[in-house]
Motif scaffolding. Structure first.
Motif, PDB file in Angstrom:
ATOM      1  N   SER A  16     -40.976  15.489 -59.942  1.00 57.40           N
ATOM      2  CA  SER A  16     -41.008  16.852 -59.404  1.00 57.40           C
ATOM      3  C   SER A  16     -40.203  17.860 -60.215  1.00 57.40           C
ATOM      4  O   SER A  16     -40.522  19.048 -60.219  1.00 57.40           O
ATOM      5  CB  SER A  16     -40.515  16.851 -57.953  1.00 57.40           C
ATOM      6  OG  SER A  16     -39.221  16.296 -57.862  1.00 57.40           O
ATOM      7  N   HIS A  83     -51.199  15.944 -51.994  1.00 57.72           N
ATOM      8  CA  HIS A  83     -50.348  16.281 -50.859  1.00 57.72           C
ATOM      9  C   HIS A  83     -49.708  17.628 -51.148  1.00 57.72           C
ATOM     10  O   HIS A  83     -49.872  18.192 -52.238  1.00 57.72           O
ATOM     11  CB  HIS A  83     -49.287  15.202 -50.607  1.00 57.72           C
ATOM     12  CG  HIS A  83     -48.317  15.004 -51.722  1.00 57.72           C
ATOM     13  ND1 HIS A  83     -48.693  14.599 -52.985  1.00 57.72           N
ATOM     14  CD2 HIS A  83     -46.954  15.165 -51.776  1.00 57.72           C
ATOM     15  CE1 HIS A  83     -47.629  14.502 -53.761  1.00 57.72           C
ATOM     16  NE2 HIS A  83     -46.572  14.846 -53.052  1.00 57.72           N
ATOM     17  N   GLU A  84     -48.985  18.150 -50.161  1.00 59.33           N
ATOM     18  CA  GLU A  84     -48.580  19.551 -50.223  1.00 59.33           C
ATOM     19  C   GLU A  84     -47.199  19.799 -50.821  1.00 59.33           C
ATOM     20  O   GLU A  84     -46.654  20.902 -50.691  1.00 59.33           O
ATOM     21  CB  GLU A  84     -48.643  20.176 -48.824  1.00 59.33           C
ATOM     22  CG  GLU A  84     -47.670  19.600 -47.798  1.00 59.33           C
ATOM     23  CD  GLU A  84     -48.241  18.429 -47.029  1.00 59.33           C
ATOM     24  OE1 GLU A  84     -47.823  18.211 -45.888  1.00 59.33           O
ATOM     25  OE2 GLU A  84     -49.122  17.726 -47.574  1.00 59.33           O
ATOM     26  N   HIS A  85     -46.602  18.853 -51.504  1.00 65.03           N
ATOM     27  CA  HIS A  85     -45.313  19.104 -52.130  1.00 65.03           C
ATOM     28  C   HIS A  85     -45.452  20.091 -53.290  1.00 65.03           C
ATOM     29  O   HIS A  85     -46.481  20.142 -53.983  1.00 65.03           O
ATOM     30  CB  HIS A  85     -44.687  17.800 -52.610  1.00 65.03           C
ATOM     31  CG  HIS A  85     -44.045  17.024 -51.497  1.00 65.03           C
ATOM     32  ND1 HIS A  85     -43.590  15.731 -51.645  1.00 65.03           N
ATOM     33  CD2 HIS A  85     -43.768  17.367 -50.203  1.00 65.03           C
ATOM     34  CE1 HIS A  85     -43.059  15.316 -50.502  1.00 65.03           C
ATOM     35  NE2 HIS A  85     -43.165  16.281 -49.621  1.00 65.03           N
ATOM     36  N   THR A 114     -52.703  17.985 -44.976  1.00 62.26           N
ATOM     37  CA  THR A 114     -52.464  18.782 -46.176  1.00 62.26           C
ATOM     38  C   THR A 114     -53.294  20.056 -46.158  1.00 62.26           C
ATOM     39  O   THR A 114     -52.819  21.127 -46.562  1.00 62.26           O
ATOM     40  CB  THR A 114     -52.786  17.962 -47.431  1.00 62.26           C
ATOM     41  OG1 THR A 114     -51.949  16.807 -47.466  1.00 62.26           O
ATOM     42  CG2 THR A 114     -52.562  18.773 -48.691  1.00 62.26           C
ATOM     43  N   ASP A 185     -47.491   9.301 -56.118  1.00 60.16           N
ATOM     44  CA  ASP A 185     -46.571   9.590 -55.005  1.00 60.16           C
ATOM     45  C   ASP A 185     -46.732   8.613 -53.847  1.00 60.16           C
ATOM     46  O   ASP A 185     -46.660   9.000 -52.682  1.00 60.16           O
ATOM     47  CB  ASP A 185     -46.741  11.029 -54.530  1.00 60.16           C
ATOM     48  CG  ASP A 185     -46.192  12.026 -55.523  1.00 60.16           C
ATOM     49  OD1 ASP A 185     -45.204  12.704 -55.203  1.00 60.16           O
ATOM     50  OD2 ASP A 185     -46.748  12.134 -56.630  1.00 60.16           O
TER      51      ASP A 185
END
Length: 272
Positions: A16, A83-85, A114, A185
């Motif tokens: 990240s 996913h929404e990260h 998501t 992830d």
């Protein structure tokens, strides 16, 4: 029915923060090996289907514009959001130039949770309140789906099988297309996901570092998954700055390799 041949470009393979990490002077962050420079993890898949090519983008994080320019990405027929990260979504509006010549909306495939999060985080895009934003349509995934070329007069399409795996307290979305699968992830790979991955030819899989982590696979865990599903070759992504490429890659078991930014994988057509 045969699944199409694929060309997969790993646009980014880092965690990240990206690598180098801002302000860090460790051996990897100051390395001269270009494989130690890792943008945020994402991939671009081109399916060479009957009637033409289909372009599938997997995630669009903060480095997406740089990645797309570097890899020569000029078309996206659909976006899969794992996913929404932050590191997987904040480049959504960098898709905007793709609509300058072709106004057909780009479908965004994501798990229902998501999809809700994206609609809230990027309301100005998905409710069409800002006319200059990317034209994206949310498609919550509850089973296999089809990606169709947006190009006028091109009827090419590719079928995608979803893969679900835990990432901490929620699930992420992976995909399988013929002999290729992509799952980042993931803190574990449950039996249902392994069944979907069984017999895969080329697997791109989460592999954060050798040491344990609560929401990501270690190198050893990823290698065990690869062996259990019979993957011919496996490439580890979402790698931290604690991992020097040359040293770590040399220690991985046969058939498992450390991926790097810009790696291009050719996947042969296979029986579906």
């Amino acid at each position: 029915m045969r699944s199409p041949a694929l060309t997969v470009t790993l646009l980014g393979t880092g965690t990240s923060t990206g690598v180098p990490v801002l302000g860090c002077r460790c051996a990897v962050c100051t390395s001269a090996d270009p494989r130690d420079a890792r943008l945020r993890t994402s991939a671009h898949v081109v399916a060479h289907a009957d009637g033409g090519d289909v372009h599938l983008q997997i995630d669009a994080g903060p480095d997406f514009r740089t990645q797309a320019l570097r890899a020569g990405v000029t078309a996206v027929d659909a976006l899969v959001v794992t996913h929404e990260h932050f590191d997987h979504i904040v480049g959504l509006d960098d898709l905007r130039p793709l609509f300058f010549q072709n106004r057909a909306p780009i479908p965004v495939f994501a798990l229902p949770r998501t999809a809700v999060a994206l609609g809230q985080m990027f309301r100005y895009i998905f409710d069409r309140t800002y006319p200059g934003a990317s034209l994206l349509d949310l498609h919550p995934v509850d089973g296999p789906f089809r990606v169709v070329s947006r190009e006028p007069g091109v009827g090419a399409a590719v079928d995608v099988v979803p893969i679900r795996a835990p990432h901490g307290s929620f699930e992420v979305l992976g995909v399988r297309i013929g002999g290729f699968a992509y799952l980042t992830d993931a803190g574990a790979v449950p039996d249902a996901a392994r069944e979907t991955l069984a017999g895969v030819d080329v697997l791109v899989l989460d592999g954060l570092r050798p040491e344990p982590h609560p929401t990501h696979l270690t190198f050893a865990e990823a290698a065990a998954v690869a062996e259990s599903v019979g993957a011919r070759e496996t490439w580890l992504v979402h790698v931290t700055h604690a991992v020097p490429h040359a040293e770590a890659d040399a220690m991985l078991p046969d058939g498992v390799r450390l991926a790097y930014d810009g790696l291009v994988l050719e996947v042969a057509a296979s029986a579906a």
